[in-house]
Design a protein around this motif. Structure first.
Motif, PDB file in Angstrom:
ATOM      1  N   LEU A  49       0.826  -1.200   0.000  1.00 30.26           N
ATOM      2  CA  LEU A  49       0.000   0.000   0.000  1.00 30.26           C
ATOM      3  C   LEU A  49       0.867   1.261   0.000  1.00 30.26           C
ATOM      4  O   LEU A  49       0.557   2.244  -0.685  1.00 30.26           O
ATOM      5  CB  LEU A  49      -0.923  -0.012   1.220  1.00 30.26           C
ATOM      6  CG  LEU A  49      -2.013   1.031   1.270  1.00 30.26           C
ATOM      7  CD1 LEU A  49      -2.941   0.913   0.069  1.00 30.26           C
ATOM      8  CD2 LEU A  49      -2.803   0.892   2.557  1.00 30.26           C
ATOM      9  N   GLY A  50       1.970   1.238   0.739  1.00 28.12           N
ATOM     10  CA  GLY A  50       2.893   2.372   0.736  1.00 28.12           C
ATOM     11  C   GLY A  50       3.541   2.585  -0.612  1.00 28.12           C
ATOM     12  O   GLY A  50       3.723   3.721  -1.059  1.00 28.12           O
ATOM     13  N   THR A  51       3.874   1.490  -1.288  1.00 29.59           N
ATOM     14  CA  THR A  51       4.451   1.597  -2.631  1.00 29.59           C
ATOM     15  C   THR A  51       3.435   2.181  -3.603  1.00 29.59           C
ATOM     16  O   THR A  51       3.784   3.025  -4.440  1.00 29.59           O
ATOM     17  CB  THR A  51       4.919   0.215  -3.126  1.00 29.59           C
ATOM     18  OG1 THR A  51       5.850  -0.317  -2.171  1.00 29.59           O
ATOM     19  CG2 THR A  51       5.582   0.313  -4.472  1.00 29.59           C
ATOM     20  N   GLY A  93       1.859   9.303  -5.837  1.00 31.90           N
ATOM     21  CA  GLY A  93       2.423  10.638  -5.625  1.00 31.90           C
ATOM     22  C   GLY A  93       3.336  11.068  -6.747  1.00 31.90           C
ATOM     23  O   GLY A  93       3.317  12.226  -7.180  1.00 31.90           O
ATOM     24  N   ILE A  94       4.132  10.146  -7.250  1.00 29.14           N
ATOM     25  CA  ILE A  94       5.025  10.472  -8.375  1.00 29.14           C
ATOM     26  C   ILE A  94       4.209  10.771  -9.626  1.00 29.14           C
ATOM     27  O   ILE A  94       4.512  11.707 -10.372  1.00 29.14           O
ATOM     28  CB  ILE A  94       6.035   9.327  -8.596  1.00 29.14           C
ATOM     29  CG1 ILE A  94       7.005   9.273  -7.424  1.00 29.14           C
ATOM     30  CG2 ILE A  94       6.786   9.520  -9.908  1.00 29.14           C
ATOM     31  CD1 ILE A  94       7.908   8.062  -7.408  1.00 29.14           C
ATOM     32  N   PRO A 147      -1.966  13.683  -0.911  1.00 29.54           N
ATOM     33  CA  PRO A 147      -2.574  12.545  -0.196  1.00 29.54           C
ATOM     34  C   PRO A 147      -1.844  11.225  -0.432  1.00 29.54           C
ATOM     35  O   PRO A 147      -1.743  10.395   0.477  1.00 29.54           O
ATOM     36  CB  PRO A 147      -3.995  12.476  -0.763  1.00 29.54           C
ATOM     37  CG  PRO A 147      -4.264  13.805  -1.322  1.00 29.54           C
ATOM     38  CD  PRO A 147      -2.947  14.350  -1.761  1.00 29.54           C
ATOM     39  N   PHE A 148      -1.298  11.048  -1.617  1.00 31.44           N
ATOM     40  CA  PHE A 148      -0.573   9.814  -1.907  1.00 31.44           C
ATOM     41  C   PHE A 148       0.739   9.747  -1.118  1.00 31.44           C
ATOM     42  O   PHE A 148       1.102   8.693  -0.601  1.00 31.44           O
ATOM     43  CB  PHE A 148      -0.297   9.694  -3.406  1.00 31.44           C
ATOM     44  CG  PHE A 148      -1.527   9.412  -4.217  1.00 31.44           C
ATOM     45  CD1 PHE A 148      -2.130   8.162  -4.166  1.00 31.44           C
ATOM     46  CD2 PHE A 148      -2.083  10.377  -5.023  1.00 31.44           C
ATOM     47  CE1 PHE A 148      -3.265   7.893  -4.906  1.00 31.44           C
ATOM     48  CE2 PHE A 148      -3.211  10.121  -5.772  1.00 31.44           C
ATOM     49  CZ  PHE A 148      -3.808   8.877  -5.712  1.00 31.44           C
ATOM     50  N   PHE A 149       1.445  10.873  -1.026  1.00 30.45           N
ATOM     51  CA  PHE A 149       2.679  10.877  -0.249  1.00 30.45           C
ATOM     52  C   PHE A 149       2.395  10.701   1.241  1.00 30.45           C
ATOM     53  O   PHE A 149       3.156  10.043   1.953  1.00 30.45           O
ATOM     54  CB  PHE A 149       3.475  12.158  -0.492  1.00 30.45           C
ATOM     55  CG  PHE A 149       4.173  12.186  -1.827  1.00 30.45           C
ATOM     56  CD1 PHE A 149       4.905  11.110  -2.271  1.00 30.45           C
ATOM     57  CD2 PHE A 149       4.096  13.299  -2.640  1.00 30.45           C
ATOM     58  CE1 PHE A 149       5.546  11.123  -3.493  1.00 30.45           C
ATOM     59  CE2 PHE A 149       4.733  13.336  -3.859  1.00 30.45           C
ATOM     60  CZ  PHE A 149       5.464  12.244  -4.289  1.00 30.45           C
ATOM     61  N   LEU A 150       1.297  11.271   1.724  1.00 29.65           N
ATOM     62  CA  LEU A 150       0.927  11.060   3.130  1.00 29.65           C
ATOM     63  C   LEU A 150       0.573   9.603   3.393  1.00 29.65           C
ATOM     64  O   LEU A 150       0.904   9.062   4.452  1.00 29.65           O
ATOM     65  CB  LEU A 150      -0.237  11.974   3.508  1.00 29.65           C
ATOM     66  CG  LEU A 150       0.086  13.457   3.578  1.00 29.65           C
ATOM     67  CD1 LEU A 150      -1.173  14.261   3.879  1.00 29.65           C
ATOM     68  CD2 LEU A 150       1.161  13.732   4.598  1.00 29.65           C
TER      69      LEU A 150
END
Length: 81
Positions: free
Chosen positions: A13-15, A21-22, A34-37
């Motif tokens: 999920l973090g990946t 985010g990228i 939100p994706f980086f958080l």
């Protein structure tokens, strides 16, 4: 065994959050914050060492104080701590 599987799922999920985010950095339509958080949250679930490091950072503590002003986020912070 369950701990190992949960770490793999949090890592996956973090990946996904990091990739999202990228993609958000490249495409102006997709929000990246939100994706980086999400990626940060998942990384703190995987690594207690990263969790301790993150909670000692001044920029993170400032963000948490500002985020606590919003009703929903403030409740989530109180529940987590």
């Amino acid at each position: 065994m369950g701990f190992f599987i949960s770490r793999i799922l949090w890592g996956f999920l973090g990946t996904l959050g990091l990739v999202g985010g990228i993609i958000g950095l490249m495409l102006p339509i997709v929000p990246q914050i939100p994706f980086f958080l999400l990626a940060l949250f998942c990384l703190t679930k995987i690594s207690p060492r990263f969790h301790r490091w993150l909670h000692r950072q001044i920029w993170y503590l400032k963000w948490m104080k500002q985020a606590a002003k919003f009703p929903i986020i403030g409740r989530l912070i109180r529940i987590k701590n």
